[in-house]
Every structure is written in structure tokens, then in C-alpha cells.
Design a protein around this motif. Structure first.
Motif, PDB file in Angstrom:
ATOM      1  N   CYS A 107       0.823  -1.211   0.000  1.00 57.89           N
ATOM      2  CA  CYS A 107       0.000   0.000   0.000  1.00 57.89           C
ATOM      3  C   CYS A 107       0.859   1.264   0.000  1.00 57.89           C
ATOM      4  O   CYS A 107       1.692   1.453  -0.874  1.00 57.89           O
ATOM      5  CB  CYS A 107      -0.957  -0.050   1.193  1.00 57.89           C
ATOM      6  N   THR A 108       0.702   2.129   1.001  1.00 54.56           N
ATOM      7  CA  THR A 108       1.375   3.429   1.009  1.00 54.56           C
ATOM      8  C   THR A 108       2.877   3.340   1.239  1.00 54.56           C
ATOM      9  O   THR A 108       3.574   4.352   1.105  1.00 54.56           O
ATOM     10  CB  THR A 108       0.775   4.322   2.103  1.00 54.56           C
ATOM     11  N   THR A 126       0.374   2.015  -5.908  1.00 52.80           N
ATOM     12  CA  THR A 126       0.051   2.275  -4.518  1.00 52.80           C
ATOM     13  C   THR A 126      -1.464   2.396  -4.432  1.00 52.80           C
ATOM     14  O   THR A 126      -2.170   2.169  -5.423  1.00 52.80           O
ATOM     15  CB  THR A 126       0.753   3.554  -4.008  1.00 52.80           C
ATOM     16  N   HIS A 127      -1.980   2.720  -3.269  1.00 57.00           N
ATOM     17  CA  HIS A 127      -3.426   2.825  -3.107  1.00 57.00           C
ATOM     18  C   HIS A 127      -3.977   3.917  -4.017  1.00 57.00           C
ATOM     19  O   HIS A 127      -3.401   5.009  -4.113  1.00 57.00           O
ATOM     20  CB  HIS A 127      -3.749   3.141  -1.646  1.00 57.00           C
ATOM     21  N   ALA A 159      -1.108  -2.455  -3.906  1.00 62.25           N
ATOM     22  CA  ALA A 159      -2.114  -1.433  -3.640  1.00 62.25           C
ATOM     23  C   ALA A 159      -2.608  -1.541  -2.190  1.00 62.25           C
ATOM     24  O   ALA A 159      -1.813  -1.756  -1.280  1.00 62.25           O
ATOM     25  CB  ALA A 159      -3.250  -1.576  -4.643  1.00 62.25           C
ATOM     26  N   GLY A 160      -3.922  -1.421  -1.984  1.00 60.38           N
ATOM     27  CA  GLY A 160      -4.481  -1.373  -0.640  1.00 60.38           C
ATOM     28  C   GLY A 160      -4.330  -2.654   0.149  1.00 60.38           C
ATOM     29  O   GLY A 160      -3.688  -3.616  -0.279  1.00 60.38           O
ATOM     30  N   GLN A 200      -7.877  -2.185  -9.195  1.00 63.09           N
ATOM     31  CA  GLN A 200      -7.911  -1.979  -7.746  1.00 63.09           C
ATOM     32  C   GLN A 200      -9.324  -1.771  -7.253  1.00 63.09           C
ATOM     33  O   GLN A 200      -9.766  -2.389  -6.294  1.00 63.09           O
ATOM     34  CB  GLN A 200      -7.100  -0.728  -7.382  1.00 63.09           C
ATOM     35  N   TYR A 201      -9.998  -0.838  -7.873  1.00 62.82           N
ATOM     36  CA  TYR A 201     -11.274  -0.377  -7.340  1.00 62.82           C
ATOM     37  C   TYR A 201     -12.399  -0.840  -8.253  1.00 62.82           C
ATOM     38  O   TYR A 201     -12.530  -0.378  -9.374  1.00 62.82           O
ATOM     39  CB  TYR A 201     -11.286   1.145  -7.232  1.00 62.82           C
TER      40      TYR A 201
END
Length: 318
Positions: A107-108, A126-127, A159-160, A200-201
Motif C-alpha cells: 500500500c502506502t 500504490t493505493h 495497492a491497498g 484496484q477499485y
């Protein structure tokens, strides 16, 4: 695939403000791989670290652990903790990482690697929520904010939170094959495979009146990968129009039906290459690619190697 004598040593670096869930992912996933990984946690000074929750986390190791690690995982922190300038202690800790070690960010934590200059000229993710900030701060990094994880040489970024699970399963799969990765996934009760290039989303709207999702059709298709399935076949099975099916499929899965079919065929082909001695053309037929050349093209696009090279790697491991 990595070849080490004994278990691979994995050092997880806990930074100030660390998310507890993400910090525990490497130990939980890699720790379920039958002793193939030795996972240990450290901080930049060997002292306890504040978490993003209402408790502090004690660690057993200091930054010297990083000098002996085959893989280093940097865990994520809330956006408020993201450095505009790398703290001296963090920079000193990262400098201890061996030049040949594999580095993974969850993630971050990609911000930490980028601030240290480790991502310059590389692809990374990343996120999605902090993607614009990342792009402004680190223009020398080729950011792809729409995928679950990216592997660029020895550095992997994810990512997240849940993508941390995906990238750790990817490590197991890359190191030891899909059979072990699937076993680990079953032990941890998580999906065994989400390709890094998956979105991701993914919006999942409430189904419209009189309509249903596409999960049943996906399960039906997985049992028939060897057949020349078309979008019309899938839509007919789901009892939807072509347009409605394609839209609902993309909403639920994050990729088009055609892209998803290719992904699943590549996954099945990898399993057959690892676990059987079938000729490449036969593997291609078993998973629904028209020719061995088509399998070679899609496998190379997915993981960058030929079927023969992929098989040789896992035969050596066996």
C-alpha cells in the motif's frame, strides 16, 4: 523462483504509525507455506512502534535484521504519516538492505521506497486514493494506480490492504508454484489468485430488478476453458443481452469477459506446466488457446517467460 539454502528469511519493517492488519499479512501468508519462509519483524531502531490503532507494537529486532534478509517487506502507514522527507533513521535502515534482496511494499509504503529513490525509473503502484499525491511527488516513477500489484525486477509494490495478501501469495507462487500458493490460500481462507493487473477499485452495484450477477457464469466458464467460449456464449448462459452482460461483468470483476478468460487460461496453463509433462501444444488445447504459439504469446505477456522456461524452473524446484 528463488533458490536459497533453507527457509528464505523475510524481514518485515514496521514504521511509525503502521497499520496492524497490513503488518501481519506477511507472517500470516508466508508463514503458512510449510516452513519455506522465516518471517521476522523489525523497526528502524529496535524499539516498539506506534500503530495506527490505539496500541503500540513491540518488535524483537532492530534494523540489523535487514542486512540478512532475502526479502524485505515494508508495511503501510496512514497518509498522515507519509514522509515529505525520509527520516534519517528510516533512510539508514533501508541502506542496510542487501543489493540482491527482494523488496516489497504494501500500500502506502511505496512512498517510502520512492522517497529513498528505489523506484526511480520503475513501474510501481500504490493505493488509488493517494495516487495523485504520489504522482506529484515522484514524477520519475512510472505509476500505475489501477492494478493490484506490480513486479519490476527485484522490487514489488502493491495497492491497498487486501492487495498485500495478493502480493504475498504471488511471492509463494513465484518461488514455489501454484499448488503451494493454492494450499496457503485455502489455509488462510482467501482467494488463491487475483492477477496483478486486475483493477484496484471495482464497483459492485446492487443488481437491477430481475437481473442476477455473473458469478454463476464465471463458474460455468471455468469448467469449459478448453472450449472456444465467446462473449455470446457467456451472455446466453447468464440470460442477458451482450451489452448488459459485458457491463455487469466489468462492474463485478473489473476487467472485460475476454480479458478474464485469458487470465484464467493462463492460470490453468501455468498449473499444467508445473504439474505435468504434457507438450506445450497439448497444454494450449487443454486451456482453450488455439495453438501453442498463442499460449506462448499470452504467457510471455503475463509473466515474461516462455512455457519451456517456466516449466524448467519448476521442474528444478521439484
Amino acid at each position: 523462483m528463488r533458490a536459497t539454502a533453507g527457509p528464505e528469511r523475510v524481514a518485515v519493517l514496521a514504521l511509525d504509525g503502521v497499520y496492524p492488519f497490513e503488518l501481519g499479512i506477511p507472517s500470516r501468508i508466508l508463514g503458512a507455506a510449510g516452513g519455506r519462509y522465516e518471517v521476522m519483524t523489525c523497526s528502524v531502531d529496535g524499539r516498539p512502534v506506534r500503530s495506527s490503532a490505539d496500541f503500540t507494537i513491540g518488535v524483537e529486532h532492530g534494523p540489523e535484521l535487514l542486512e540478512t534478509a532475502d526479502t524485505v517487506v515494508v508495511s503501510s502507514v496512514p497518509p498522515a504519516y507519509l514522509p515529505t522527507e525520509l527520516p534519517e533513521a528510516v533512510a539508514a535502515a533501508l541502506a542496510r538492505i542487501r543489493p540482491d534482496a527482494r523488496i516489497v511494499s504494501i500500500c502506502t509504503a511505496a512512498f517510502v521506497l520512492a522517497e529513498a529513490g528505489l523506484l526511480d525509473g520503475r513501474r510501481a503502484t500504490t493505493h488509488w486514493h493517494v495516487a495523485d499525491l504520489f504522482r506529484r511527488r515522484y514524477p520519475r516513477v512510472e505509476l500505475d494506480p489501477d492494478v493490484l500489484f506490480v513486479e519490476d525486477g527485484r522490487i514489488l509494490t502493491s495497492a491497498g490492504a487486501a492487495a498485500g495478501v495478493d502480493i504475498c501469495l504471488h511471492l509463494v507462487r513465484s518461488d514455489h508454484g501454484s499448488a503451494l500458493a493454492n494450499f496457503v490460500a485455502r489455509c488462510c481462507v482467501v482467494p488463491p489468485f487475483r492477477e496483478g493487473g486486475q483493477a484496484q477499485y471495482i464497483e459492485q452495484p446492487v443488481p437491477e430488478d430481475g437481473s442476477s450477477g455473473t458469478a454463476g457464469t464465471r463458474a460455468w466458464a471455468l469448467e469449459r476453458l478448453a472450449e472456444p467460449l465467446t462473449l455470446a456464449d457467456l451472455a446466453q448462459h447468464a440470460r442477458m443481452s451482450l451489452r448488459t452482460f459485458a457491463r455487469r461483468f466489468n462492474d463485478e470483476v473489473g476487467v472485460s469477459p475476454g480479458r478474464w478468460l485469458i487470465q484464467q487460461r493462463v492460470v490453468r496453463a501455468r498449473h499444467l506446466l508445473e504439474s505435468s509433462d504434457l507438450p506445450v501444444d497439448r497444454v494450449a488445447a487443454e486451456v482453450g488457446f488455439a495453438t501453442g504459439a498463442s499460449l506462448r504469446q499470452h504467457l510471455h505477456a503475463s509473466i515474461g517467460v516462455s512455457p519451456q522456461a517456466y516449466r524448467r524452473t519448476f521442474q528444478k524446484a521439484r
